[in-house]
Design a protein around this motif. Structure first.
Motif, PDB file in Angstrom:
ATOM      1  N   ALA A 162     -46.455 -33.770 -28.501  1.00  0.00           N
ATOM      2  CA  ALA A 162     -45.586 -34.629 -27.697  1.00  0.00           C
ATOM      3  C   ALA A 162     -44.566 -35.357 -28.573  1.00  0.00           C
ATOM      4  O   ALA A 162     -43.375 -35.418 -28.237  1.00  0.00           O
ATOM      5  CB  ALA A 162     -46.429 -35.639 -26.913  1.00  0.00           C
ATOM      6  N   ILE A 163     -45.009 -35.898 -29.706  1.00  0.00           N
ATOM      7  CA  ILE A 163     -44.093 -36.624 -30.585  1.00  0.00           C
ATOM      8  C   ILE A 163     -43.069 -35.679 -31.192  1.00  0.00           C
ATOM      9  O   ILE A 163     -41.867 -36.001 -31.263  1.00  0.00           O
ATOM     10  CB  ILE A 163     -44.888 -37.358 -31.684  1.00  0.00           C
ATOM     11  CG1 ILE A 163     -45.743 -38.469 -31.067  1.00  0.00           C
ATOM     12  CG2 ILE A 163     -43.945 -37.951 -32.725  1.00  0.00           C
ATOM     13  CD1 ILE A 163     -46.655 -39.165 -32.057  1.00  0.00           C
ATOM     14  N   LEU A 164     -43.486 -34.499 -31.614  1.00  0.00           N
ATOM     15  CA  LEU A 164     -42.550 -33.547 -32.213  1.00  0.00           C
ATOM     16  C   LEU A 164     -41.542 -33.028 -31.197  1.00  0.00           C
ATOM     17  O   LEU A 164     -40.387 -32.759 -31.541  1.00  0.00           O
ATOM     18  CB  LEU A 164     -43.327 -32.383 -32.835  1.00  0.00           C
ATOM     19  CG  LEU A 164     -44.175 -32.746 -34.068  1.00  0.00           C
ATOM     20  CD1 LEU A 164     -44.950 -31.535 -34.554  1.00  0.00           C
ATOM     21  CD2 LEU A 164     -43.292 -33.297 -35.185  1.00  0.00           C
ATOM     22  N   ARG A 165     -41.957 -32.892 -29.945  1.00  0.00           N
ATOM     23  CA  ARG A 165     -41.006 -32.481 -28.908  1.00  0.00           C
ATOM     24  C   ARG A 165     -39.969 -33.559 -28.671  1.00  0.00           C
ATOM     25  O   ARG A 165     -38.781 -33.254 -28.454  1.00  0.00           O
ATOM     26  CB  ARG A 165     -41.753 -32.168 -27.613  1.00  0.00           C
ATOM     27  CG  ARG A 165     -42.579 -30.892 -27.654  1.00  0.00           C
ATOM     28  CD  ARG A 165     -43.147 -30.546 -26.295  1.00  0.00           C
ATOM     29  NE  ARG A 165     -42.082 -30.222 -25.357  1.00  0.00           N
ATOM     30  CZ  ARG A 165     -42.304 -29.884 -24.090  1.00  0.00           C
ATOM     31  NH1 ARG A 165     -43.549 -29.866 -23.617  1.00  0.00           N
ATOM     32  NH2 ARG A 165     -41.294 -29.602 -23.296  1.00  0.00           N
ATOM     33  N   VAL A 166     -40.387 -34.806 -28.720  1.00  0.00           N
ATOM     34  CA  VAL A 166     -39.421 -35.910 -28.587  1.00  0.00           C
ATOM     35  C   VAL A 166     -38.425 -35.874 -29.739  1.00  0.00           C
ATOM     36  O   VAL A 166     -37.216 -36.049 -29.546  1.00  0.00           O
ATOM     37  CB  VAL A 166     -40.161 -37.249 -28.529  1.00  0.00           C
ATOM     38  CG1 VAL A 166     -39.174 -38.412 -28.606  1.00  0.00           C
ATOM     39  CG2 VAL A 166     -40.985 -37.361 -27.255  1.00  0.00           C
ATOM     40  N   VAL A 167     -38.926 -35.653 -30.947  1.00  0.00           N
ATOM     41  CA  VAL A 167     -38.044 -35.570 -32.113  1.00  0.00           C
ATOM     42  C   VAL A 167     -37.041 -34.428 -31.956  1.00  0.00           C
ATOM     43  O   VAL A 167     -35.841 -34.577 -32.243  1.00  0.00           O
ATOM     44  CB  VAL A 167     -38.869 -35.389 -33.397  1.00  0.00           C
ATOM     45  CG1 VAL A 167     -37.971 -35.140 -34.590  1.00  0.00           C
ATOM     46  CG2 VAL A 167     -39.737 -36.607 -33.646  1.00  0.00           C
ATOM     47  N   ARG A 168     -37.487 -33.300 -31.469  1.00  0.00           N
ATOM     48  CA  ARG A 168     -36.608 -32.153 -31.302  1.00  0.00           C
ATOM     49  C   ARG A 168     -35.510 -32.434 -30.279  1.00  0.00           C
ATOM     50  O   ARG A 168     -34.346 -32.078 -30.484  1.00  0.00           O
ATOM     51  CB  ARG A 168     -37.421 -30.935 -30.883  1.00  0.00           C
ATOM     52  CG  ARG A 168     -36.603 -29.654 -30.800  1.00  0.00           C
ATOM     53  CD  ARG A 168     -37.484 -28.460 -30.459  1.00  0.00           C
ATOM     54  NE  ARG A 168     -36.707 -27.239 -30.393  1.00  0.00           N
ATOM     55  CZ  ARG A 168     -37.207 -26.035 -30.076  1.00  0.00           C
ATOM     56  NH1 ARG A 168     -38.525 -25.942 -29.835  1.00  0.00           N
ATOM     57  NH2 ARG A 168     -36.453 -24.992 -30.045  1.00  0.00           N
ATOM     58  N   ARG A 169     -35.888 -33.084 -29.174  1.00  0.00           N
ATOM     59  CA  ARG A 169     -34.872 -33.414 -28.164  1.00  0.00           C
ATOM     60  C   ARG A 169     -33.851 -34.402 -28.716  1.00  0.00           C
ATOM     61  O   ARG A 169     -32.656 -34.298 -28.425  1.00  0.00           O
ATOM     62  CB  ARG A 169     -35.555 -34.005 -26.937  1.00  0.00           C
ATOM     63  CG  ARG A 169     -36.372 -32.979 -26.133  1.00  0.00           C
ATOM     64  CD  ARG A 169     -36.999 -33.628 -24.912  1.00  0.00           C
ATOM     65  NE  ARG A 169     -37.771 -32.667 -24.150  1.00  0.00           N
ATOM     66  CZ  ARG A 169     -38.451 -32.969 -23.040  1.00  0.00           C
ATOM     67  NH1 ARG A 169     -38.436 -34.228 -22.578  1.00  0.00           N
ATOM     68  NH2 ARG A 169     -39.116 -32.040 -22.396  1.00  0.00           N
ATOM     69  N   ILE A 170     -34.317 -35.354 -29.520  1.00  0.00           N
ATOM     70  CA  ILE A 170     -33.385 -36.329 -30.109  1.00  0.00           C
ATOM     71  C   ILE A 170     -32.430 -35.640 -31.059  1.00  0.00           C
ATOM     72  O   ILE A 170     -31.220 -35.918 -31.078  1.00  0.00           O
ATOM     73  CB  ILE A 170     -34.167 -37.439 -30.844  1.00  0.00           C
ATOM     74  CG1 ILE A 170     -34.978 -38.266 -29.831  1.00  0.00           C
ATOM     75  CG2 ILE A 170     -33.224 -38.341 -31.611  1.00  0.00           C
ATOM     76  CD1 ILE A 170     -35.907 -39.254 -30.483  1.00  0.00           C
ATOM     77  N   PRO A 200     -35.494 -40.124 -34.975  1.00  0.00           N
ATOM     78  CA  PRO A 200     -36.353 -39.056 -35.509  1.00  0.00           C
ATOM     79  C   PRO A 200     -37.283 -39.536 -36.618  1.00  0.00           C
ATOM     80  O   PRO A 200     -38.448 -39.132 -36.681  1.00  0.00           O
ATOM     81  CB  PRO A 200     -35.339 -38.023 -36.031  1.00  0.00           C
ATOM     82  CG  PRO A 200     -34.106 -38.271 -35.244  1.00  0.00           C
ATOM     83  CD  PRO A 200     -34.063 -39.753 -35.021  1.00  0.00           C
ATOM     84  N   VAL A 201     -36.788 -40.421 -37.484  1.00  0.00           N
ATOM     85  CA  VAL A 201     -37.619 -40.948 -38.557  1.00  0.00           C
ATOM     86  C   VAL A 201     -38.694 -41.871 -37.974  1.00  0.00           C
ATOM     87  O   VAL A 201     -39.837 -41.875 -38.446  1.00  0.00           O
ATOM     88  CB  VAL A 201     -36.747 -41.694 -39.583  1.00  0.00           C
ATOM     89  CG1 VAL A 201     -37.605 -42.252 -40.711  1.00  0.00           C
ATOM     90  CG2 VAL A 201     -35.685 -40.772 -40.136  1.00  0.00           C
ATOM     91  N   VAL A 202     -38.341 -42.650 -36.959  1.00  0.00           N
ATOM     92  CA  VAL A 202     -39.319 -43.512 -36.297  1.00  0.00           C
ATOM     93  C   VAL A 202     -40.430 -42.674 -35.677  1.00  0.00           C
ATOM     94  O   VAL A 202     -41.611 -43.033 -35.744  1.00  0.00           O
ATOM     95  CB  VAL A 202     -38.633 -44.383 -35.229  1.00  0.00           C
ATOM     96  CG1 VAL A 202     -39.664 -45.119 -34.377  1.00  0.00           C
ATOM     97  CG2 VAL A 202     -37.686 -45.378 -35.879  1.00  0.00           C
ATOM     98  N   ALA A 203     -40.060 -41.537 -35.077  1.00  0.00           N
ATOM     99  CA  ALA A 203     -41.069 -40.663 -34.485  1.00  0.00           C
ATOM    100  C   ALA A 203     -42.014 -40.108 -35.546  1.00  0.00           C
ATOM    101  O   ALA A 203     -43.224 -39.989 -35.314  1.00  0.00           O
ATOM    102  CB  ALA A 203     -40.385 -39.517 -33.736  1.00  0.00           C
TER     103      ALA A 203
END
Length: 316
Positions: A305-313, A236-239
Motif C-alpha cells: 500500500a505504501i509503495l503504491r502511494v509512492v508510485r502514484r506520487i 515520496p521520501v516521507v512514504a
C-alpha cells in the motif's frame, strides 16, 4: 609518397584480426553475478530458509519436548484464532504501528527541518539526535525501564517537583494498561524518529533552492511554502520513512519484552512478543511459528500500500 613508418607497418587483412582477450574485470555479466551472489546467499540463508522452516513448523506439532515432525495441517492456526490473547496482540500491533508511524513521520519532519537549519553546533546536535537509533534496542529499553520505574522513576520525581503529583504519589507507568501502552509507543517513537529525520533530510536537501526562492519573491509565506512546495516534493521520501517505521515497529518484540513482558494482563502484548512467548518460553514451537506467520501478510499488505502511494506520487 609513403613514409618509412607506413612501409614497415603491415596492413591488416580483413577476417584475420586477432580477437582481444577480455580480462575478468571487463566481463560485466560475470561481475554482476559475482557481486550479487553474496546478497542472494544472505537472503536465502537468513530469510528464505527460516521462513520455509516457520511454515513447516506451523503445519506440525513440534514442541521443545518433542521435536519430531508430525503433520497436523492448519490446526495451529485454528488454535490461534480461538486464543483471545492472539486477537489482543493483533489489535495492539496495529495500534502501536499506526500511532507510532504517524508520530514518527510528523516528528521526523519537524526534526529534519530543525537539523537542516544553519546554527552553531549543528553537527553535535545531529550526533546526539542519532544516538537513540544507533544505541542497541535492548540497552535503550533498559534505560527506559529505569526511567519508568514504579518507585524510582526520575519522571515521577520531576512531576512531583513541579507539583503535578503529590509528595508520595507515583504514576506507575508500566503498571496500568493505558499508561503501559503509551509508554511502549513513546519508546518506539523515540527510537525511530531519528531515522525518519535522516531520511527526510535527504529529501529536503534535494529540493531545488530556486523553487523556494521564487516562491519567496512571489510573496509566499513559510506555511504556504511548506504545504504547497516542501511537503508535496518530499512525499515520496516521507512514504519511505513511514515504511521503515512500520517495519521496525511491526516486527519489534524487544521493547515490549524489556519494558512490560506483555503486561499488565497481556494489555501490551504484540504478535512478535506473543509468538516468542508461545514458541520459545512456552515450548510450543509450532504454535509460536503459526502466530509469527501472521506478521507476513499484514506487513506485506502495508508495504504494498505504501509503495503504491509512492508510485502514484512520482507519476504525478
Amino acid at each position: 609518397m609513403a613514409t618509412a613508418t607506413e612501409l614497415e607497418t603491415p596492413t591488416p587483412v580483413p577476417g584475420q584480426e586477432h580477437p582481444v582477450r577480455r580480462r575478468f574485470a571487463d566481463r560485466d555479466g560475470v561481475l554482476a553475478w559475482v557481486f550479487l551472489l553474496p546478497s542472494v546467499v544472505y537472503i536465502i540463508a537468513l530469510v528464505a530458509l527460516p521462513f520455509g522452516l516457520a511454515i513447516a513448523f506451523s503445519l506440525s506439532d513440534v514442541t521443545a519436548g518433542d521435536p519430531s515432525f508430525d503433520w497436523v495441517g492448519f490446526r495451529n492456526f485454528s488454535r490461534a484464532f480461538d486464543d483471545p490473547v492472539f486477537w489482543r496482540s493483533l489489535g495492539n500491533t496495529l495500534v502501536f504501528t499506526g500511532v507510532s508511524m504517524v508520530l514518527i513521520v510528523v516528528l521526523g519532519k519537524v526534526l529534519a527541518n530543525i537539523l537542516i537549519a544553519d546554527f552553531k553546533g549543528k553537527w553535535v546536535v545531529r550526533f546526539l539526535v542519532l544516538l537513540p537509533w544507533t544505541t542497541p534496542v535492548a540497552l535503550s529499553s533498559i534505560s527506559w525501564l529505569w526511567l519508568l520505574d514504579s518507585i524510582y522513576s526520575p519522571i515521577d520525581w520531576l512531576l512531583r517537583l513541579v507539583g503535578v503529583l503529590g509528595p508520595n504519589e507515583n504514576m506507575y507507568w508500566l503498571g496500568q494498561p493505558n499508561l503501559a501502552i503509551g509508554s511502549v509507543i513513546a519508546v518506539h517513537v523515540w527510537r525511530l524518529t531519528p531515522l525518519a529525520a535522516v531520511i527526510m533530510i535527504a529529501g529536503l536537501v534535494a529540493i531545488p533552492r530556486d523553487i523556494d526562492e521564487a516562491a519567496k519573491v512571489d510573496g509566499a509565506g513559510y506555511w504556504r511554502r511548506m504545504f504547497e512546495i516542501t511537503i508535496p516534493m518530499v512525499l515520496p521520501v516521507v512514504a519511505v520513512a513511514a515504511l521503515f517505521g512500520a517495519i521496525f515497529t511491526f516486527t519489534d518484540a524487544a521493547v515490549v519484552r524489556v519494558l512490560t513482558r506483555g503486561g499488565p494482563n497481556d494489555s501490551t502484548q504484540v504478535l512478535a512478543s506473543w509468538a516468542f512467548y508461545r514458541g520459545i518460553e512456552g515450548g510450543d514451537v509450532a504454535q509460536g511459528a503459526a502466530v509469527a506467520l501472521f506478521l507476513f501478510p499484514l506487513l506485506l499488505a502495508a508495504a504494498v500500500a505504501i509503495l503504491r502511494v509512492v508510485r502514484r506520487i512520482e507519476v504525478r
